[in-house]
Enzyme design. Structure first.
Site, PDB file in Angstrom:
ATOM      1  N   LYS A  83     -42.617   4.710  27.929  1.00 58.30           N
ATOM      2  CA  LYS A  83     -41.364   5.350  28.312  1.00 58.30           C
ATOM      3  C   LYS A  83     -40.845   6.232  27.175  1.00 58.30           C
ATOM      4  CE  LYS A  83     -39.655   1.670  31.353  1.00 58.30           C
ATOM      5  NZ  LYS A  83     -39.414   2.475  32.563  1.00 58.30           N
ATOM      6  N   ARG A 106     -44.087  -4.057  40.478  1.00 62.22           N
ATOM      7  CA  ARG A 106     -44.768  -4.349  41.745  1.00 62.22           C
ATOM      8  C   ARG A 106     -46.048  -5.149  41.511  1.00 62.22           C
ATOM      9  NH1 ARG A 106     -44.949   1.933  42.879  1.00 62.22           N
ATOM     10  NH2 ARG A 106     -43.110   1.674  41.558  1.00 62.22           N
TER      11      ARG A 106
END
Length: 504
Positions: A287, A361
């Site tokens: 990130k 996920r």
């Protein structure tokens, strides 16, 4: 804060004595353009028209959210009278009551009152709600307003004049229901406090092990059943997708199962699954550095599940609830997932990892397969899953995805009742095309278009054997900027949903 309930009929002389009782503040509500009523009317009479004169001069308008603090009002035992504007009577609504309550609590903090008599819960019927809802909402919001996170400060700043005691007046006929509502409001408040505390802790303190220990502590205190699976047990279950995320960190993963058994032994449970990435660096798909500290909040789904389990146990709801939390860190290292890697989930489906920052996920899919063993009545997973959900819905509504209209409607209604709203987005098979992989059964991302939708579609592949809903709380679980901190959402939505399920 200490709360209590007092039955009161403002039309009776005996109950009017509350006006003369000693307290730091009495809180009353007035409508815009409407005659004074209830406690406000009795204060006006006892003070020989102080409120009426302020209304005539325009100093007391009753506009929604306005507050006026009066000191040393003649004939009143309270040191202060806090008058809260409720807006127009014909526009009074649950939202108007909630906003008036928040405004009153902010004003109370400014008065430095140590105790107060709260009469807003009986000022007027809230359309579509009962008196118990008004009490529960006031208590929950008071807990929210009183929350402070000081655990990590060596010398916490003292809170001067903090409200310590709140007495809520209700109609005599509502007394029993109000007592139950008080208990439930406190339980929700404490559940939110726990969720906020866990989320606000830094990643070097709130590790997967810390979340596991928190679950054990809840089990001891509230007579829940906790089962914590370590890395070897997770591997034995063949949760290859979950473990692939965890392997980049030196912190060991944990798989938390927390059971509340308040219903019949054979009754199918409601299962809540919370994403527990205690720090998300993005992994190899690193990130940007700016605001990366906020990635300690990537376990807010887990925090909200633990907070909800606390609230449910304190309420003593007559249903079975299971909280499941897969938790680990997502870190870059020589052992971390790489873009292009393929892993095998517990379900046997293979997943091509195109972006290691779409890790939530990957841990949730194995948890969704695991919970099949409980033969659940319904499963709701909660996750700070996608930045795309923030682009779609901002910071007002959580994103709701479900193929079950009935379950989606229940969650939406619970959110409206709790003031913790969600908005339903599609989870249609047409979007599955974006998740096709040339090398595995499914890719873990589907590109920029409809990012929150394709994330939900990915999860749907692993939740086909029961009623399932997904809540994306990326935009609602915490605030940035000067007000940086966890919000405790969606604990109110989840607890309301479970309270509603109890009544079915």
């Amino acid at each position: 804060m200490d709360f209590s309930i007092k039955a009161c009929d403002w039309s009776k002389a005996a109950d009017k004595a509350l006006i003369g009782g000693k307290t730091d503040c009495i809180v009353v509500g007035v409508f815009d353009g409407q005659a004074l009523s209830g406690a406000a009317l009795q204060i006006d009479r006892a003070s020989k028209g102080v409120l009426s004169r302020l209304v005539k001069t325009g100093e007391l308008e009753g506009k929604a959210g306005t507050t006026v603090t009066l000191r040393e009002v003649p004939g009143i035992g309270a040191a202060r009278v806090l008058v809260v504007g409720l807006g127009r009577h014909d526009e009074f609504s649950p939202k108007a009551y909630t906003e008036a309550t928040r405004a009153a609590l902010r004003a109370l903090q400014g008065t430095h009152a140590g105790d107060a008599l709260w009469t807003l819960a009986q000022v007027a019927p809230v359309p579509g709600r009962d008196g118990a809802w008004a009490v529960r909402t006031a208590v929950q919001l008071a807990c929210d307003a009183a929350y402070r996170f000081t655990q990590m400060k060596s010398k916490p700043e003292p809170v001067r004049g903090a409200l310590r005691k709140l007495v809520l007046s209700v109609a005599a006929d509502d007394l029993q229901a109000a007592r139950v509502a008080l208990k439930r409001g406190l339980a929700i408040g404490r559940g939110m406090d726990l969720a906020r505390d866990l989320a606000n802790l830094p990643g070097n303190v709130c590790t997967p092990t810390h979340l596991a220990n928190t679950a054990r502590k809840l089990a001891r205190e509230l007579k829940l059943k906790a089962e914590i699976l370590g890395q070897k047990q997770i591997a034995a279950l063949k949760m290859g997708s979950f473990l692939s995320v965890a392997k980049g960190s030196t912190e060991p993963p944990q798989f938390i199962v927390l059971k509340y058994e308040g219903g019949p032994a054979k009754a199918a449970p409601i299962v809540l699954v919370g994403k527990g990435i205690t720090f998300d660096s993005g992994g190899i798909s690193l990130k940007p550095g700016e605001a990366m500290d906020e990635m300690k909040y990537d376990m807010c789904g887990a925090a909200s599940v633990l907070g909800t389990m606390r609230a449910v146990a304190e309420m003593g709801l007559k249903l079975n609830v299971i909280g499941v939390v897969p938790t680990c860190e997502n870190m870059p290292s020589g052992n971390a997932n790489k873009p292009g890697d393929i892993v095998t989930s517990m379900s046997g489906q293979t997943i091509e990892i195109l972006n290691t920052d779409a890790e939530g996920r990957l841990i949730l899919c194995d948890a969704l397969t695991y919970v099949e063993r409980f033969r659940p009545a319904a499963v709701v997973d909660v996750a700070t899953l996608t930045g795309a959900c923030i682009i779609a819905l901002g910071h007002v509504n959580s994103g709701l995805f479900s193929k079950s209209d009935a379950l989606a409607d229940q969650l939406l209604e619970a959110g409206r009742n709790a003031g913790d709203t969600a908005w339903r987005l599609p989870v249609e098979d047409e979007y599955q095309e974006q998740l096709k992989s040339n090398f595995a059964d499914v890719a873990n991302i589907g590109g920029r278009p409809a990012g929150s939708v394709t994330a939900a579609c990915f999860l749907a592949r692993f939740a086909g054997k029961y009623e399932w809903a997904h809540l994306d709380i990326a935009g609602t679980a915490w605030k940035s900027g000067a007000a940086k901190g966890a919000t405790g959402r969606p604990v109110p939505l989840l607890t309301q949903f479970l309270m509603d399920r109890e009544g079915r």
